[in-house]
Design a protein around this motif. Structure first.
Motif, PDB file in Angstrom:
ATOM      1  N   GLU A 134      38.340  36.295  37.876  1.00 16.02           N
ATOM      2  CA  GLU A 134      39.676  35.760  38.159  1.00 16.02           C
ATOM      3  C   GLU A 134      39.890  34.430  37.453  1.00 16.02           C
ATOM      4  OE1 GLU A 134      37.486  36.623  40.511  1.00 16.02           O
ATOM      5  OE2 GLU A 134      38.427  37.988  41.977  1.00 16.02           O
ATOM      6  N   THR A 145      36.228  41.361  43.343  1.00 12.64           N
ATOM      7  CA  THR A 145      36.050  41.788  44.729  1.00 12.64           C
ATOM      8  C   THR A 145      37.253  42.603  45.189  1.00 12.64           C
ATOM      9  OG1 THR A 145      37.015  39.714  45.508  1.00 12.64           O
ATOM     10  CG2 THR A 145      34.623  39.794  45.262  1.00 12.64           C
ATOM     11  N   GLY A 146      36.971  43.586  46.034  1.00 10.12           N
ATOM     12  CA  GLY A 146      38.028  44.393  46.628  1.00 10.12           C
ATOM     13  C   GLY A 146      38.739  45.308  45.655  1.00 10.12           C
ATOM     14  N   VAL A 147      38.084  45.658  44.548  1.00  9.58           N
ATOM     15  CA  VAL A 147      38.697  46.501  43.519  1.00  9.58           C
ATOM     16  C   VAL A 147      37.897  47.793  43.386  1.00  9.58           C
ATOM     17  CG1 VAL A 147      39.147  46.725  41.042  1.00  9.58           C
ATOM     18  CG2 VAL A 147      39.727  44.603  42.230  1.00  9.58           C
ATOM     19  N   ASP A 148      38.594  48.922  43.383  1.00 18.98           N
ATOM     20  CA  ASP A 148      37.961  50.212  43.116  1.00 18.98           C
ATOM     21  C   ASP A 148      37.871  50.354  41.599  1.00 18.98           C
ATOM     22  OD1 ASP A 148      37.266  52.873  42.676  1.00 18.98           O
ATOM     23  OD2 ASP A 148      38.419  53.601  44.397  1.00 18.98           O
ATOM     24  N   ARG A 194      40.533  52.074  38.823  1.00 14.55           N
ATOM     25  CA  ARG A 194      41.222  51.291  37.796  1.00 14.55           C
ATOM     26  C   ARG A 194      40.932  51.838  36.396  1.00 14.55           C
ATOM     27  NH1 ARG A 194      42.529  46.060  39.899  1.00 14.55           N
ATOM     28  NH2 ARG A 194      43.660  46.531  41.826  1.00 14.55           N
TER      29      ARG A 194
END
Length: 401
Positions: free
Chosen positions: A52, A79-82, A86
């Motif tokens: 980020e 974090t928190g990303v599939d 994507r």
């Protein structure tokens, strides 16, 4: 079988790492090559440990130069990303394919290849990136993002001495890269700062590659087909093993007759012809040619480089060879404190730079300037035995206070 884009389809910008946010010569060139103001650029923070933060910095720099930069949220450390979702998201793939440039962040290049071409097989997202290149777009990357551009890349070869001693394993020290450059050209980064000539030479030999391009920090090389141009605040080393020989009878890595050239900002090189053209402002000064009649060497003190892989030492040695009174310059690469498990613990490597046909150079015409171009230095690397410890303290003679 994995397919690669045709070399020369688009433009590749390899950045040596530690690119300063205000290095507009590099940031602006990426935007200009992508079409100028309003160019859509997809930013991949895939290699980054803090994706980020790093992505935001890259987007800000590109946007300041007029681009419409967009973060593509594909990175193992997000974090928190599939991640798999994507990678296969049709809408995201379409946005990448519609870009005029793709920019890869620094970090660890293994994250790039493991994410975009797991097991060596390209994902649909990588194919979208390749379509940008095939359409004449730009593929740019800094540090790890630059290393991944070759068809074969350094994966995790952080120890120069270990690679010199033969630690060279597929999937460990080297791996498949993304393949945006021609066969036989290996890219490295942070090159002079981290002494990576120590891993470049054995890598080229083991891989059977002729050419290595080592880009220094805060510098970039723009590659369009066979044409190279150096930009930014530093330069790049071109390593050519086309005439080098190797003695297989010796028990450790060795090489004779490698050819090294240092290209500074504004210099150009043609990979097909092998011709380097110094920057126009360099040509305003005199060519430095040690073989020319009337050559007057600079009054440089002789220097033996006890750590030839130290920060900037290889360029300093090449400059001393070009301008100094001696026809050779020596240095040593070795492990000062080998561990008990160190292979070949008493082996080091002598680096012998020497003059040969074609050694010439230029300095900036401005008095006191540091920019230089050095072409055609010859290098031999010979394994040597190093004492351990290398030195011991002097003791007082018996009977002395």
């Amino acid at each position: 079988m994995q397919t690669f884009p045709q070399a020369g389809s688009g433009t590749v910008v390899v950045i040596g790492g530690a690119l300063k946010a205000d290095s507009d010569a590099v940031w602006q060139r990426v935007v200009d090559e992508a079409g100028g103001a309003g160019a859509p650029i997809a930013v991949f923070p895939t290699a980054a440990y803090e994706p980020e933060r790093i992505a935001a910095q890259i987007v800000a720099a590109l946007s300041r130069c007029g681009a419409v930069a967009e973060v593509i949220p594909i990175a193992p450390h997000l974090t928190g990303v599939d991640l798999q979702a994507r990678l296969h998201d049709p809408a995201l793939i379409a946005r990448v394919a519609a870009s005029r440039a793709v920019f890869f962040s620094g970090g660890a290049q293994e994250y790039v290849v493991d994410t975009l071409q797991p097991g060596g097989q390209p994902t649909a997202m990588l194919e979208a990136i390749r379509s940008v290149f095939a359409a004449g777009g730009v593929i740019a990357g800094t540090s790890a993002g630059a290393a991944a551009m070759s068809r074969v890349m350094f994966r995790d070869a952080m120890d120069n001495i270990a690679v010199l001693k033969g630690l060279w394993r597929p999937g460990r020290e080297y791996d498949r890269g993304l393949g945006f450059l021609r066969d036989g050209l290996l890219i490295d980064q942070h090159f002079l700062r981290r002494g990576r000539i120590g891993r470049m030479l054995p890598a080229l030999h083991f891989l059977g590659c002729r050419l290595g391009l080592g880009v220094d920090e805060n510098a970039a090389v723009v590659i369009q087909g066979a044409q190279l141009e150096v930009i930014g605040g530093s330069g790049a080393m071109l390593v050519d093993l086309g005439e080098a020989t190797h003695d297989a009878a010796l028990p450790a890595f060795n090489l004779r007759g490698a050819r090294l050239s240092y290209l500074d900002a504004g210099d150009r090189h043609d990979l097909d012809s092998g011709v380097t053209t110094p920057a126009p402002h360099k040509l305003q000064g005199a060519c430095i040619d040690p073989a020319a009649p009337g050559f007057k060497p600079a009054d440089l003190p002789g220097r033996y480089f006890m750590d030839i892989l130290g920060d900037g030492c290889m360029l300093a040695a090449m400059t001393q060879l070009l301008e100094g009174p001696e026809p050779e310059v020596l240095g040593l690469a070795y492990r000062a404190h080998p561990t008990a498990r160190e292979p070949l613990p008493d082996v080091g490597f002598e680096f012998r730079l020497h003059r040969g046909p074609g050694l010439v150079g230029w300095r900036l015409a401005t008095p006191g300037s540091q920019g230089c171009t050095v072409l055609g230095a010859r290098l031999d690397v010979t394994p040597v035995r190093v004492a351990s410890p290398l030195y011991t303290p002097l003791l007082a003679a018996a009977g002395q206070p």
